[in-house]
Write a protein that holds these residues in place. Structure first.
Motif, mmCIF file in Angstrom:
data_model
loop_
_atom_site.group_PDB
_atom_site.id
_atom_site.type_symbol
_atom_site.label_atom_id
_atom_site.label_comp_id
_atom_site.label_asym_id
_atom_site.label_seq_id
_atom_site.Cartn_x
_atom_site.Cartn_y
_atom_site.Cartn_z
ATOM 1 N N THR A 18 0.862 -1.180 0.000
ATOM 2 C CA THR A 18 0.000 0.000 0.000
ATOM 3 C C THR A 18 0.897 1.228 0.000
ATOM 4 N N SER A 19 0.599 2.193 -0.887
ATOM 5 C CA SER A 19 1.507 3.330 -1.014
ATOM 6 C C SER A 19 0.764 4.632 -1.289
ATOM 7 N N GLU A 20 1.449 5.713 -0.949
ATOM 8 C CA GLU A 20 1.019 7.052 -1.313
ATOM 9 C C GLU A 20 2.151 7.669 -2.117
ATOM 10 N N VAL A 55 -4.596 6.438 -2.873
ATOM 11 C CA VAL A 55 -3.748 5.398 -2.280
ATOM 12 C C VAL A 55 -3.662 4.242 -3.269
ATOM 13 N N GLY A 56 -2.444 3.732 -3.480
ATOM 14 C CA GLY A 56 -2.259 2.593 -4.364
ATOM 15 C C GLY A 56 -2.158 1.312 -3.570
ATOM 16 N N ILE A 57 -2.754 0.266 -4.093
ATOM 17 C CA ILE A 57 -2.671 -1.052 -3.459
ATOM 18 C C ILE A 57 -2.311 -2.070 -4.532
ATOM 19 N N THR A 58 -1.210 -2.766 -4.313
ATOM 20 C CA THR A 58 -0.815 -3.864 -5.188
ATOM 21 C C THR A 58 -0.694 -5.110 -4.328
ATOM 22 N N VAL A 59 -1.357 -6.172 -4.753
ATOM 23 C CA VAL A 59 -1.285 -7.443 -4.048
ATOM 24 C C VAL A 59 -0.656 -8.453 -5.003
ATOM 25 N N SER A 60 0.471 -9.011 -4.596
ATOM 26 C CA SER A 60 1.079 -10.083 -5.383
ATOM 27 C C SER A 60 0.919 -11.381 -4.604
ATOM 28 N N TYR A 61 0.775 -12.468 -5.349
ATOM 29 C CA TYR A 61 0.519 -13.779 -4.751
ATOM 30 C C TYR A 61 1.685 -14.704 -5.052
ATOM 31 N N TRP A 62 2.066 -15.493 -4.043
ATOM 32 C CA TRP A 62 3.259 -16.335 -4.121
ATOM 33 C C TRP A 62 2.970 -17.686 -3.486
ATOM 34 N N ASP A 63 3.718 -18.700 -3.920
ATOM 35 C CA ASP A 63 3.480 -20.036 -3.375
ATOM 36 C C ASP A 63 4.230 -20.315 -2.080
ATOM 37 N N SER A 64 5.198 -19.459 -1.709
ATOM 38 C CA SER A 64 5.960 -19.714 -0.487
ATOM 39 C C SER A 64 6.596 -18.429 0.044
ATOM 40 N N LEU A 65 6.969 -18.467 1.296
ATOM 41 C CA LEU A 65 7.708 -17.351 1.888
ATOM 42 C C LEU A 65 9.083 -17.216 1.246
ATOM 43 N N GLU A 66 9.672 -18.343 0.866
ATOM 44 C CA GLU A 66 10.977 -18.319 0.202
ATOM 45 C C GLU A 66 10.892 -17.576 -1.133
ATOM 46 N N ALA A 67 9.824 -17.810 -1.898
ATOM 47 C CA ALA A 67 9.650 -17.120 -3.180
ATOM 48 C C ALA A 67 9.520 -15.615 -2.960
ATOM 49 N N ILE A 68 8.820 -15.216 -1.909
ATOM 50 C CA ILE A 68 8.672 -13.794 -1.587
ATOM 51 C C ILE A 68 10.027 -13.192 -1.246
ATOM 52 N N GLN A 69 10.791 -13.881 -0.427
ATOM 53 C CA GLN A 69 12.115 -13.387 -0.038
ATOM 54 C C GLN A 69 13.039 -13.271 -1.248
ATOM 55 N N ASN A 70 12.978 -14.253 -2.138
ATOM 56 C CA ASN A 70 13.801 -14.198 -3.345
ATOM 57 C C ASN A 70 13.425 -13.003 -4.210
ATOM 58 N N SER A 86 13.441 7.150 -2.676
ATOM 59 C CA SER A 86 14.065 8.456 -2.930
ATOM 60 C C SER A 86 13.199 9.372 -3.794
ATOM 61 N N GLU A 87 12.302 8.797 -4.642
ATOM 62 C CA GLU A 87 11.567 9.630 -5.596
ATOM 63 C C GLU A 87 10.058 9.428 -5.646
ATOM 64 N N TRP A 88 9.565 8.201 -5.537
ATOM 65 C CA TRP A 88 8.183 7.921 -5.908
ATOM 66 C C TRP A 88 7.182 7.913 -4.767
ATOM 67 N N TYR A 89 7.606 7.596 -3.561
ATOM 68 C CA TYR A 89 6.643 7.400 -2.470
ATOM 69 C C TYR A 89 6.801 8.420 -1.365
ATOM 70 N N LEU A 90 5.660 8.891 -0.875
ATOM 71 C CA LEU A 90 5.644 9.669 0.363
ATOM 72 C C LEU A 90 5.700 8.707 1.543
ATOM 73 N N ARG A 91 5.006 7.592 1.385
ATOM 74 C CA ARG A 91 5.006 6.543 2.408
ATOM 75 C C ARG A 91 4.467 5.254 1.788
ATOM 76 N N TYR A 92 4.857 4.132 2.390
ATOM 77 C CA TYR A 92 4.298 2.852 1.968
ATOM 78 C C TYR A 92 4.324 1.868 3.127
ATOM 79 N N LYS A 93 3.570 0.807 2.986
ATOM 80 C CA LYS A 93 3.524 -0.264 3.974
ATOM 81 C C LYS A 93 3.426 -1.574 3.202
ATOM 82 N N THR A 94 4.211 -2.557 3.619
ATOM 83 C CA THR A 94 4.162 -3.886 3.022
ATOM 84 C C THR A 94 3.706 -4.874 4.081
ATOM 85 N N ARG A 95 2.755 -5.706 3.713
ATOM 86 C CA ARG A 95 2.237 -6.736 4.620
ATOM 87 C C ARG A 95 2.328 -8.087 3.911
ATOM 88 N N VAL A 96 2.800 -9.090 4.613
ATOM 89 C CA VAL A 96 2.901 -10.441 4.063
ATOM 90 C C VAL A 96 1.916 -11.316 4.841
#
Length: 111
Positions: A18-20, A55-70, A86-96
């Motif tokens: 989620t980002s602004e 507010v932007g919201i992007t949800v990506s789906y993955w088969d494992s925590l390892e795939a997310i980390q990679n 440095s340029e695009w976001y005022l703030r963001y939050k990532t949730r797994v």
């Protein structure tokens, strides 16, 4: 991107970003498209959904925590992450999250 991702039966994982944004594009749209293309060829990638109106919201789906980390450590993705801070976001939050259950509805075509 307007399609609903076709995910497998749970369990699988969702990364909710989620980002602004800052004002102006500054190469954002091009890089966002590149990141979706790059993510889609990563092992373990299942799909992505994205929307932005304020507010932007992007949800990506993955088969494992390892795939997310990679994906998080992918060299091109790391460059985009730094530019985001440095340029695009005022703030963001990532949730797994682990998806335990999903369900949906799709209307029948009336052709």
């Amino acid at each position: 991107m307007s399609d609903i991702a076709k995910t497998p039966q749970p369990p699988y994982y969702a990364v909710i970003f989620t980002s602004e944004r800052t004002e102006g594009d500054h190469g954002y749209a091009e890089t966002a498209d590149e990141m979706v293309e790059l993510a889609s060829i990563q092992p373990g990638f299942l799909g992505v959904e994205s929307a932005r109106e304020g507010v932007g919201i992007t949800v990506s789906y993955w088969d494992s925590l390892e795939a997310i980390q990679n994906w998080k450590q992918n060299e091109r993705h790391l460059i985009a992450q730094r530019k985001g801070m440095s340029e695009w976001y005022l703030r963001y939050k990532t949730r797994v999250c682990r998806v335990e259950r999903d369900y949906g509805f799709e209307a029948e075509s009336k052709n």
